[in-house]
Structures are given as C-alpha cells and as structure tokens.
Motif scaffolding. Structure first.
Motif, PDB file in Angstrom:
ATOM      1  N   LEU A  33      12.577  13.649  31.026  1.00 31.81           N
ATOM      2  CA  LEU A  33      12.665  13.404  29.712  1.00 31.81           C
ATOM      3  C   LEU A  33      13.084  14.850  29.078  1.00 31.81           C
ATOM      4  O   LEU A  33      14.014  14.669  28.307  1.00 31.81           O
ATOM      5  CB  LEU A  33      11.171  13.000  29.075  1.00 31.81           C
ATOM      6  CG  LEU A  33      10.759  11.800  29.642  1.00 31.81           C
ATOM      7  CD1 LEU A  33       9.302  11.599  29.215  1.00 31.81           C
ATOM      8  CD2 LEU A  33      11.708  10.734  28.801  1.00 31.81           C
ATOM      9  N   ALA A  34      12.707  16.096  29.653  1.00 32.77           N
ATOM     10  CA  ALA A  34      13.056  17.555  28.986  1.00 32.77           C
ATOM     11  C   ALA A  34      14.608  17.540  29.490  1.00 32.77           C
ATOM     12  O   ALA A  34      15.162  17.946  28.298  1.00 32.77           O
ATOM     13  CB  ALA A  34      12.194  18.231  29.507  1.00 32.77           C
ATOM     14  N   GLU A  35      15.041  17.209  30.417  1.00 28.29           N
ATOM     15  CA  GLU A  35      16.477  17.442  31.028  1.00 28.29           C
ATOM     16  C   GLU A  35      17.402  16.883  29.888  1.00 28.29           C
ATOM     17  O   GLU A  35      18.452  17.269  29.661  1.00 28.29           O
ATOM     18  CB  GLU A  35      16.547  17.077  32.267  1.00 28.29           C
ATOM     19  CG  GLU A  35      18.081  17.674  32.882  1.00 28.29           C
ATOM     20  CD  GLU A  35      18.190  17.218  34.393  1.00 28.29           C
ATOM     21  OE1 GLU A  35      19.094  16.845  34.692  1.00 28.29           O
ATOM     22  OE2 GLU A  35      16.900  17.309  34.871  1.00 28.29           O
ATOM     23  N   LEU A  36      16.986  15.519  29.706  1.00 28.96           N
ATOM     24  CA  LEU A  36      17.866  14.748  29.103  1.00 28.96           C
ATOM     25  C   LEU A  36      17.644  14.681  27.388  1.00 28.96           C
ATOM     26  O   LEU A  36      18.208  14.072  26.658  1.00 28.96           O
ATOM     27  CB  LEU A  36      17.825  13.388  29.587  1.00 28.96           C
ATOM     28  CG  LEU A  36      18.342  13.080  30.908  1.00 28.96           C
ATOM     29  CD1 LEU A  36      18.447  11.552  31.380  1.00 28.96           C
ATOM     30  CD2 LEU A  36      20.035  13.625  30.897  1.00 28.96           C
ATOM     31  N   GLU A  37      16.743  15.700  27.087  1.00 29.48           N
ATOM     32  CA  GLU A  37      16.392  15.457  25.739  1.00 29.48           C
ATOM     33  C   GLU A  37      15.971  14.212  25.110  1.00 29.48           C
ATOM     34  O   GLU A  37      16.392  13.861  24.175  1.00 29.48           O
ATOM     35  CB  GLU A  37      17.096  16.303  24.912  1.00 29.48           C
ATOM     36  CG  GLU A  37      17.437  17.725  25.271  1.00 29.48           C
ATOM     37  CD  GLU A  37      18.650  18.441  24.436  1.00 29.48           C
ATOM     38  OE1 GLU A  37      19.186  17.637  23.525  1.00 29.48           O
ATOM     39  OE2 GLU A  37      18.781  19.577  24.511  1.00 29.48           O
ATOM     40  N   HIS A  38      15.341  13.481  26.039  1.00 27.29           N
ATOM     41  CA  HIS A  38      14.861  12.006  25.740  1.00 27.29           C
ATOM     42  C   HIS A  38      13.712  11.939  24.807  1.00 27.29           C
ATOM     43  O   HIS A  38      13.216  12.992  24.529  1.00 27.29           O
ATOM     44  CB  HIS A  38      14.468  11.310  27.010  1.00 27.29           C
ATOM     45  CG  HIS A  38      14.600   9.729  26.836  1.00 27.29           C
ATOM     46  ND1 HIS A  38      13.684   9.170  26.285  1.00 27.29           N
ATOM     47  CD2 HIS A  38      15.645   9.083  27.229  1.00 27.29           C
ATOM     48  CE1 HIS A  38      13.799   7.827  26.322  1.00 27.29           C
ATOM     49  NE2 HIS A  38      15.217   7.749  26.968  1.00 27.29           N
ATOM     50  N   THR A  39      14.141  11.061  23.959  1.00 22.41           N
ATOM     51  CA  THR A  39      13.216  10.911  22.702  1.00 22.41           C
ATOM     52  C   THR A  39      11.908  10.060  23.009  1.00 22.41           C
ATOM     53  O   THR A  39      10.960  10.012  21.938  1.00 22.41           O
ATOM     54  CB  THR A  39      13.958  10.194  21.611  1.00 22.41           C
ATOM     55  OG1 THR A  39      14.489   8.848  21.881  1.00 22.41           O
ATOM     56  CG2 THR A  39      15.091  11.104  21.061  1.00 22.41           C
ATOM     57  N   ALA A  40      11.612   9.493  24.108  1.00 19.96           N
ATOM     58  CA  ALA A  40      10.406   8.871  24.301  1.00 19.96           C
ATOM     59  C   ALA A  40       9.122  10.069  24.369  1.00 19.96           C
ATOM     60  O   ALA A  40       9.690  11.182  24.480  1.00 19.96           O
ATOM     61  CB  ALA A  40      10.250   8.091  25.678  1.00 19.96           C
TER      62      ALA A  40
END
Length: 145
Positions: A33-40
């Motif tokens: 999640l962090a690597e893709l700056e994901h918003t979940a």
C-alpha cells in the motif's frame, strides 16, 4: 494512449503454515500500500490481513503453505488468503443468529473482518479455499496529510 488508471498491481506470496506468517503478511500488505501510495486504509488492511492469516494457520492442519494474494485496484484493495482446508470459515458469512461471545478468542477475528471491510467472503480454490476481504479507496480529500 495512456490510461488514467494503472493496471491492478497484485502480489502472490506463499507463507509458512506457522505463526511466523502473520508478521510477514502484515509487512507485505503495509509495503504494498505504501509503495503505490494506495489510498485504502493501510492500518485496517494490515489488521484484517493479520486476522485472515492467523485464522488460516490456526484452523487448518498440515504443513502446506498458505498463500497471500494482494490486489490493488483504483477502487480499493482486495486481500485473499488461500489455505488447504475446503471447509468454509464459520463466522464470516453466517447471519447473526445469536450475538457472538466477545470472550471467545476464535470468533473475534472474522467478526472484525465483517465489520471493517466493504465486503468479504470465501470461495473454493484448488484443493482448499480462499477467504477474502475488500477495502474501498478513501477519497484523497478525506485522508489526513
């Protein structure tokens, strides 16, 4: 021809059939999640993944590895845990006939998943089953900076 939405990123990793799988799964989801700056919501994703993996380790026997599949889509994320036992998880999809006993350790994780995920369920997979949950992406304006 550049699409606004990137293709879903997915990770598939085999984990040992032991308690050691839990921190590994948490770290994988957190990093994905962090690597893709994901918003979940990363904290929720981590918590629920830990519950799914712990459940799979605790309630299935044998040494067959369990498998973690993490899929990140623009609309949210889906986490799936594959284990070798085909019988469905008791508390995940059962209607609430009686209130769960909060002191029973084993019932809590799946109720947590039901309460915090946007959807969850299970399906037969290979020789066992896959248990999954989805979390929605949080709109950017609602995220803390």
């Amino acid at each position: 021809m550049h699409d606004h939405f990137p293709a879903p990123a997915s990770w598939r990793i085999a984990l040992p059939h032991s308690a050691a799988a839990v921190p590994v799964a948490r770290a994988l989801v957190r990093n994905a999640l962090a690597e893709l700056e994901h918003t979940a919501d990363g904290d929720t994703a981590e918590l629920l993944t830990a519950e799914l993996v712990a459940n799979a380790v605790e309630h299935t026997s044998g040494r067959t590895p369990i498998e973690l599949v993490v899929e990140l889509m623009p609309t949210g994320c889906q986490v799936e845990v594959h284990d070798p036992d085909p019988s469905p998880p008791a508390d995940l999809t059962r209607p609430d006939v009686e209130p769960p006993d909060p002191w029973r350790e084993d019932g809590r994780g799946l109720l947590l998943i039901r309460a915090l995920s946007s959807s969850c369920g299970h399906r037969p997979a290979g020789s066992g089953k896959a248990v999954w949950f989805r979390l929605p992406a949080v709109p950017a304006q609602r995220r803390p900076h």
